[in-house]
Motif scaffolding. Structure first.
Motif, PDB file in Angstrom:
ATOM      1  N   SER A 205      -4.026   1.008  13.073  1.00 25.81           N
ATOM      2  CA  SER A 205      -5.082   2.023  13.173  1.00 25.81           C
ATOM      3  C   SER A 205      -5.121   2.956  11.966  1.00 25.81           C
ATOM      4  O   SER A 205      -5.992   3.814  11.889  1.00 25.81           O
ATOM      5  N   VAL A 206      -4.202   2.779  11.042  1.00 24.22           N
ATOM      6  CA  VAL A 206      -4.168   3.636   9.848  1.00 24.22           C
ATOM      7  C   VAL A 206      -5.285   3.207   8.904  1.00 24.22           C
ATOM      8  O   VAL A 206      -5.522   2.027   8.693  1.00 24.22           O
ATOM      9  N   GLY A 207      -5.948   4.157   8.315  1.00 28.69           N
ATOM     10  CA  GLY A 207      -7.081   3.852   7.448  1.00 28.69           C
ATOM     11  C   GLY A 207      -6.752   3.782   5.972  1.00 28.69           C
ATOM     12  O   GLY A 207      -7.642   3.593   5.141  1.00 28.69           O
ATOM     13  N   THR A 208      -5.501   3.911   5.594  1.00 25.17           N
ATOM     14  CA  THR A 208      -5.143   3.879   4.178  1.00 25.17           C
ATOM     15  C   THR A 208      -4.915   2.446   3.714  1.00 25.17           C
ATOM     16  O   THR A 208      -4.892   1.505   4.514  1.00 25.17           O
ATOM     17  N   ARG A 209      -4.712   2.311   2.389  1.00 25.08           N
ATOM     18  CA  ARG A 209      -4.469   0.990   1.816  1.00 25.08           C
ATOM     19  C   ARG A 209      -3.108   0.445   2.213  1.00 25.08           C
ATOM     20  O   ARG A 209      -2.869  -0.751   2.145  1.00 25.08           O
ATOM     21  N   TRP A 210      -2.196   1.322   2.613  1.00 24.91           N
ATOM     22  CA  TRP A 210      -0.868   0.874   2.995  1.00 24.91           C
ATOM     23  C   TRP A 210      -0.861   0.178   4.355  1.00 24.91           C
ATOM     24  O   TRP A 210       0.140  -0.415   4.744  1.00 24.91           O
ATOM     25  N   ALA A 211      -1.953   0.225   5.078  1.00 26.26           N
ATOM     26  CA  ALA A 211      -2.030  -0.477   6.361  1.00 26.26           C
ATOM     27  C   ALA A 211      -1.873  -1.976   6.162  1.00 26.26           C
ATOM     28  O   ALA A 211      -1.238  -2.656   6.956  1.00 26.26           O
ATOM     29  N   TYR A 212      -2.463  -2.516   5.129  1.00 21.76           N
ATOM     30  CA  TYR A 212      -2.295  -3.952   4.868  1.00 21.76           C
ATOM     31  C   TYR A 212      -1.207  -4.224   3.837  1.00 21.76           C
ATOM     32  O   TYR A 212      -0.589  -5.284   3.835  1.00 21.76           O
ATOM     33  N   ARG A 213      -0.946  -3.272   2.962  1.00 20.80           N
ATOM     34  CA  ARG A 213       0.106  -3.472   1.956  1.00 20.80           C
ATOM     35  C   ARG A 213       1.497  -3.539   2.581  1.00 20.80           C
ATOM     36  O   ARG A 213       2.377  -4.225   2.072  1.00 20.80           O
ATOM     37  N   SER A 214       1.708  -2.807   3.646  1.00 19.61           N
ATOM     38  CA  SER A 214       3.038  -2.785   4.269  1.00 19.61           C
ATOM     39  C   SER A 214       3.446  -4.165   4.773  1.00 19.61           C
ATOM     40  O   SER A 214       4.625  -4.509   4.763  1.00 19.61           O
ATOM     41  N   ILE A 215       2.480  -4.964   5.192  1.00 21.09           N
ATOM     42  CA  ILE A 215       2.796  -6.327   5.651  1.00 21.09           C
ATOM     43  C   ILE A 215       3.295  -7.171   4.484  1.00 21.09           C
ATOM     44  O   ILE A 215       4.286  -7.893   4.604  1.00 21.09           O
ATOM     45  N   PHE A 216       2.624  -7.071   3.342  1.00 21.32           N
ATOM     46  CA  PHE A 216       3.068  -7.830   2.170  1.00 21.32           C
ATOM     47  C   PHE A 216       4.435  -7.362   1.693  1.00 21.32           C
ATOM     48  O   PHE A 216       5.283  -8.178   1.316  1.00 21.32           O
ATOM     49  N   VAL A 217       4.657  -6.065   1.711  1.00 24.28           N
ATOM     50  CA  VAL A 217       5.947  -5.520   1.281  1.00 24.28           C
ATOM     51  C   VAL A 217       7.067  -6.038   2.191  1.00 24.28           C
ATOM     52  O   VAL A 217       8.143  -6.404   1.715  1.00 24.28           O
ATOM     53  N   ALA A 218       6.806  -6.088   3.495  1.00 23.42           N
ATOM     54  CA  ALA A 218       7.825  -6.584   4.429  1.00 23.42           C
ATOM     55  C   ALA A 218       8.141  -8.051   4.161  1.00 23.42           C
ATOM     56  O   ALA A 218       9.301  -8.460   4.181  1.00 23.42           O
ATOM     57  N   GLN A 219       7.123  -8.857   3.903  1.00 25.29           N
ATOM     58  CA  GLN A 219       7.365 -10.270   3.645  1.00 25.29           C
ATOM     59  C   GLN A 219       8.110 -10.475   2.328  1.00 25.29           C
ATOM     60  O   GLN A 219       9.006 -11.312   2.239  1.00 25.29           O
ATOM     61  N   TYR A 220       7.760  -9.717   1.313  1.00 27.51           N
ATOM     62  CA  TYR A 220       8.490  -9.823   0.052  1.00 27.51           C
ATOM     63  C   TYR A 220       9.906  -9.284   0.185  1.00 27.51           C
ATOM     64  O   TYR A 220      10.811  -9.716  -0.523  1.00 27.51           O
ATOM     65  N   GLY A 221      10.107  -8.348   1.091  1.00 28.97           N
ATOM     66  CA  GLY A 221      11.450  -7.826   1.338  1.00 28.97           C
ATOM     67  C   GLY A 221      12.386  -8.904   1.840  1.00 28.97           C
ATOM     68  O   GLY A 221      13.538  -8.997   1.399  1.00 28.97           O
ATOM     69  N   PHE A 222      11.915  -9.739   2.778  1.00 27.33           N
ATOM     70  CA  PHE A 222      12.738 -10.844   3.257  1.00 27.33           C
ATOM     71  C   PHE A 222      13.068 -11.813   2.124  1.00 27.33           C
ATOM     72  O   PHE A 222      14.180 -12.310   2.023  1.00 27.33           O
ATOM     73  N   ALA A 223      12.110 -12.073   1.269  1.00 21.03           N
ATOM     74  CA  ALA A 223      12.354 -12.975   0.138  1.00 21.03           C
ATOM     75  C   ALA A 223      13.376 -12.376  -0.824  1.00 21.03           C
ATOM     76  O   ALA A 223      14.245 -13.086  -1.343  1.00 21.03           O
ATOM     77  N   ALA A 224      13.293 -11.076  -1.065  1.00 21.33           N
ATOM     78  CA  ALA A 224      14.242 -10.424  -1.972  1.00 21.33           C
ATOM     79  C   ALA A 224      15.654 -10.437  -1.404  1.00 21.33           C
ATOM     80  O   ALA A 224      16.627 -10.705  -2.130  1.00 21.33           O
ATOM     81  N   ILE A 225      15.780 -10.185  -0.122  1.00 17.69           N
ATOM     82  CA  ILE A 225      17.105 -10.205   0.507  1.00 17.69           C
ATOM     83  C   ILE A 225      17.688 -11.621   0.473  1.00 17.69           C
ATOM     84  O   ILE A 225      18.860 -11.816   0.155  1.00 17.69           O
ATOM     85  N   ALA A 226      16.861 -12.607   0.774  1.00 16.08           N
ATOM     86  CA  ALA A 226      17.333 -13.997   0.739  1.00 16.08           C
ATOM     87  C   ALA A 226      17.755 -14.387  -0.670  1.00 16.08           C
ATOM     88  O   ALA A 226      18.766 -15.064  -0.862  1.00 16.08           O
ATOM     89  N   THR A 227      17.002 -13.960  -1.669  1.00 20.46           N
ATOM     90  CA  THR A 227      17.331 -14.278  -3.054  1.00 20.46           C
ATOM     91  C   THR A 227      18.639 -13.622  -3.470  1.00 20.46           C
ATOM     92  O   THR A 227      19.433 -14.207  -4.203  1.00 20.46           O
ATOM     93  N   ALA A 228      18.883 -12.413  -2.994  1.00 22.52           N
ATOM     94  CA  ALA A 228      20.116 -11.709  -3.362  1.00 22.52           C
ATOM     95  C   ALA A 228      21.344 -12.413  -2.790  1.00 22.52           C
ATOM     96  O   ALA A 228      22.389 -12.468  -3.436  1.00 22.52           O
ATOM     97  N   PHE A 229      21.241 -12.973  -1.588  1.00 21.30           N
ATOM     98  CA  PHE A 229      22.395 -13.594  -0.948  1.00 21.30           C
ATOM     99  C   PHE A 229      22.550 -15.072  -1.248  1.00 21.30           C
ATOM    100  O   PHE A 229      23.566 -15.664  -0.903  1.00 21.30           O
ATOM    101  N   VAL A 230      21.587 -15.692  -1.877  1.00 19.13           N
ATOM    102  CA  VAL A 230      21.655 -17.135  -2.104  1.00 19.13           C
ATOM    103  C   VAL A 230      22.803 -17.517  -3.042  1.00 19.13           C
ATOM    104  O   VAL A 230      23.361 -18.611  -2.937  1.00 19.13           O
TER     105      VAL A 230
END
Length: 129
Positions: free
Chosen positions: A25-50
């Motif tokens: 329900s948030v009207g800012t640009r971070w409403a959709y950006r937060s989803i991308f950031v979360a998905q890239y976060g999982f990739a970054a964590i996986a890359t760090a531990f690989v």
């Protein structure tokens, strides 16, 4: 990598649904950006531990690197005795030899012939959905 992909496929959508539920329900640009950031976060964590993960003993054994495969098995099976680890490596080598015999002369075109076509469709269907 297989475990990390499965973990990302499990936790990623769950996290995205939580973010969408709270930020929908948030009207800012971070409403959709937060989803991308979360998905890239999982990739970054996986890359760090690989880099801390051992090589696959199956892959090492298939390439003829038995000593490295044995070390990798010891890391993965820390509670096993050396005899059990050697038996596991021998079992891997026997299985790989059976696979080589069964797949000698077979091409990927076989996946799309007769009864194999049905198996191929059944195995691909969940990924397509």
């Amino acid at each position: 990598m297989t475990c990390l992909i499965a973990l990302a496929y499990t936790l990623g959508p769950f996290t995205v649904s939580l973010i969408t539920n709270s930020e929908g329900s948030v009207g800012t640009r971070w409403a959709y950006r937060s989803i991308f950031v979360a998905q890239y976060g999982f990739a970054a964590i996986a890359t760090a531990f690989v880099f801390f993960m051992p090589e696959s003993p199956w892959w090492l054994a298939s390439k003829g690197r038995d000593e490295k495969a044995l070390r990798s098995l010891k890391r993965l099976e820390s509670s096993s005795s050396p005899e059990e680890t050697m038996k596991h490596l021998a079992n891997i080598k026997v299985t790989l030899e059976e696979i080589r015999r069964e797949t000698a002369g077979v091409t990927y075109l076989e996946c799309f012939r007769k009864s194999n076509l049905r198996r191929t469709i059944v195995s691909i269907a969940p990924l397509i959905i």
